[in-house]
Design a protein around this motif. Structure first.
Motif, PDB file in Angstrom:
ATOM      1  N   ASN A 197       0.845  -1.200   0.000  1.00  0.00           N
ATOM      2  CA  ASN A 197       0.000   0.000   0.000  1.00  0.00           C
ATOM      3  C   ASN A 197       0.878   1.247   0.000  1.00  0.00           C
ATOM      4  O   ASN A 197       1.693   1.446   0.909  1.00  0.00           O
ATOM      5  N   GLY A 227      -4.497  -0.388  -2.200  1.00  0.00           N
ATOM      6  CA  GLY A 227      -3.764   0.864  -2.334  1.00  0.00           C
ATOM      7  C   GLY A 227      -2.408   0.702  -3.008  1.00  0.00           C
ATOM      8  O   GLY A 227      -1.622   1.644  -3.042  1.00  0.00           O
ATOM      9  N   SER A 228      -2.143  -0.493  -3.544  1.00  0.00           N
ATOM     10  CA  SER A 228      -0.904  -0.720  -4.290  1.00  0.00           C
ATOM     11  C   SER A 228      -1.218  -0.657  -5.780  1.00  0.00           C
ATOM     12  O   SER A 228      -2.363  -0.438  -6.170  1.00  0.00           O
TER      13      SER A 228
END
Length: 481
Positions: free
Chosen positions: A251, A344-345
């Motif tokens: 993330n 969130g990556s």
């Protein structure tokens, strides 16, 4: 939202993408590929001109987006981006079939990296640069880039970011969503530059290092070599790519916390700890499963760690064909198709946080069986998690499995064997790239019939946009007030 406002946003996004054509144009000039230049310059000039016209014409108008409006804007932004991105492939005649040109664009922007090309080394250098650049733009998100660069657009940026970004929980770690988008893109650029320098030191040319940095940090997997990273046969290059694929699967918010000195936020992050644990377990498991295959621990570790990183991050690079590995090693790789990286990556897939929520809720159900009157809640990041996140994850997983089933049926209808059809579906919806069988890491998707390519492109877009943004248009309720 009026048609003018819709077009203003969409053309602003296309204008930004068109501006990035400057890199392949520079490559075309550098390598004297003059015949390719019109395929970039003409659409670039048209898109930038229209973006400026709409931007100036509506400069004093603030755009208010409803929830439905945000979904429409983001979905069409990605569709238009893919259509626009296919123009250089098709009009340069690098890919003569338009459906194939569109496929390469969709696969690029969604960071799937499943190519229809059998010989990428025969492509012009500028075209190969554009292929990998689509990964880089799609990895962090083309809407997030727009929000970062166009604060004067007057759009509710947070609604757009929520409709594009990955994971069950979306938020902003700075007061303004514009600053959040800028921070994420700054970190993203720094990672790209750092890997570029390291790959250059490790022996790649500047051009090759740039392309593979775009593909690695964007977790896409396109390469300008037919044998992918394996073509370099370099321990150093393998190690650098392995590390950066691993980093890209984390993330990106955690990197902001690291730079801000908020180390406790990283230590408390449940998903990050599970991600680290999974990498460790799978690397060791695959390494020992491959010991006899490679004849030594260090050699087995090199190839096993690379393939673990490339599949869990959904990058899709290859240094070995895992379909020739022992069954146990193949089984480990197969299970990684179901995970993906962190929310969130830049990676695709289900995301680890959803499996964490599932596991914690399953544990709670066992506890309720033992203590019927007890009250239990899941804990994430050392805090009590919201109850609705369990329902959110359950709904997502139901849709995900449904899309897998339908996509598998489409593959079977196109006469793919069941193993190829199912793992192909996993690869498309999870934006992984390679699969098993006829779609393994040594193969390409060029032989598929046009109808299946069309459905696979939809599956790639749906997977990249967390399903809802694309599938919601099939629900009649979406069109009711």
């Amino acid at each position: 939202m009026s048609l003018f406002s819709f077009l203003r946003i969409e053309f602003s996004i296309l204008g930004i993408i068109a501006a990035t054509f400057v890199f392949p144009v520079a490559a075309a000039l550098c390598y004297k590929e003059y015949a390719v230049l019109p395929a970039f310059l003409v659409p670039m000039a048209v898109a930038v001109a229209l973006a400026l016209v709409f931007f100036v014409a509506g400069k004093k108008k603030k755009i208010t987006l409803s929830t439905r409006g945000a979904f429409v804007v983001v979905a069409f932004a990605w569709i238009f981006a893919c259509l626009f991105g296919s123009i250089p492939f098709y009009f340069s005649r690098s890919i003569p079939s338009y459906i194939d040109a569109l496929w390469e664009s969709v696969s690029g922007f969604t960071t799937t990296g499943a190519t229809i090309l059998g010989d990428v080394e025969s492509l012009p250098n500028s075209i190969n640069l554009w292929r990998t650049e689509t990964h880089w733009l799609g990895g962090m998100g083309i809407v997030a880039l727009t929000v970062a660069l166009f604060p004067l657009l007057g759009v509710g940026g947070f609604q757009l970011i929520k409709a594009e970004t990955t994971g069950p929980e979306k938020g902003k770690f700075t007061p303004k969503i514009t600053n959040t988008a800028k921070a994420l893109w700054t970190i993203y650029i720094l990672f790209t530059c750092l890997e570029l320098v390291l790959l250059k030191i490790a022996g790649m040319s500047f051009y090759d290092a740039l392309l593979h940095s775009f593909s690695t940090v964007g977790t896409g997997g396109f390469s300008n070599r037919n044998a992918s990273i394996g073509a370099y046969n370099s321990v150093a290059i393998d190690a650098i790519c392995t590390v950066f694929m691993f980093l890209a699967g984390i993330n990106f918010t955690l990197y902001f916390y690291l730079l801000s000195g908020k180390i406790q936020e990283i230590r408390d992050n449940t998903e990050f700890k599970v991600y680290i644990g999974m990498i460790f377990v799978f690397v060791l498991g695959i390494t020992f499963a491959n010991l006899q295959h490679y004849g030594g621990f260090l050699k087995s570790l090199r190839f096993s760690s690379f393939q673990t990183a490339t599949i869990i991050s959904t990058t899709g690079f290859a240094t070995a064909d895992y379909t020739f590995w022992p069954p146990l090693a193949q089984a480990f790789i197969f299970f990684l198709f179901f995970t993906g990286g962190c929310s969130g990556s830049t990676s695709g897939g289900v995301k680890i946080i959803r499996w964490v929520v599932f596991a914690k809720q399953a544990n709670n159900e066992f506890l309720k069986t033992l203590h019927p009157h007890g009250v239990f809640s899941i804990r994430l990041n050392n805090r009590a998690g919201r109850k609705d996140i369990v329902f959110n994850v359950a709904a997502f997983m139901t849709l995900y499995l449904l899309l897998l089933v339908v996509t598998t049926l489409f593959g079977a209808a196109a006469n793919l064997d069941l193993g190829t059809a199912f793992t192909g579906a996993l690869s498309m919806v999870g934006n992984v790239g390679p699969a098993y069988g006829l779609l393994g890491p040594s193969c390409n998707y060029g032989f598929l019939p046009a109808a299946l390519k069309g459905w696979y492109m939809f599956a790639m877009l749906a997977g990249r946009l967390e399903l809802y943004t694309m599938i919601i248009f099939f629900f009649p309720e979406f069109y009711k007030k």
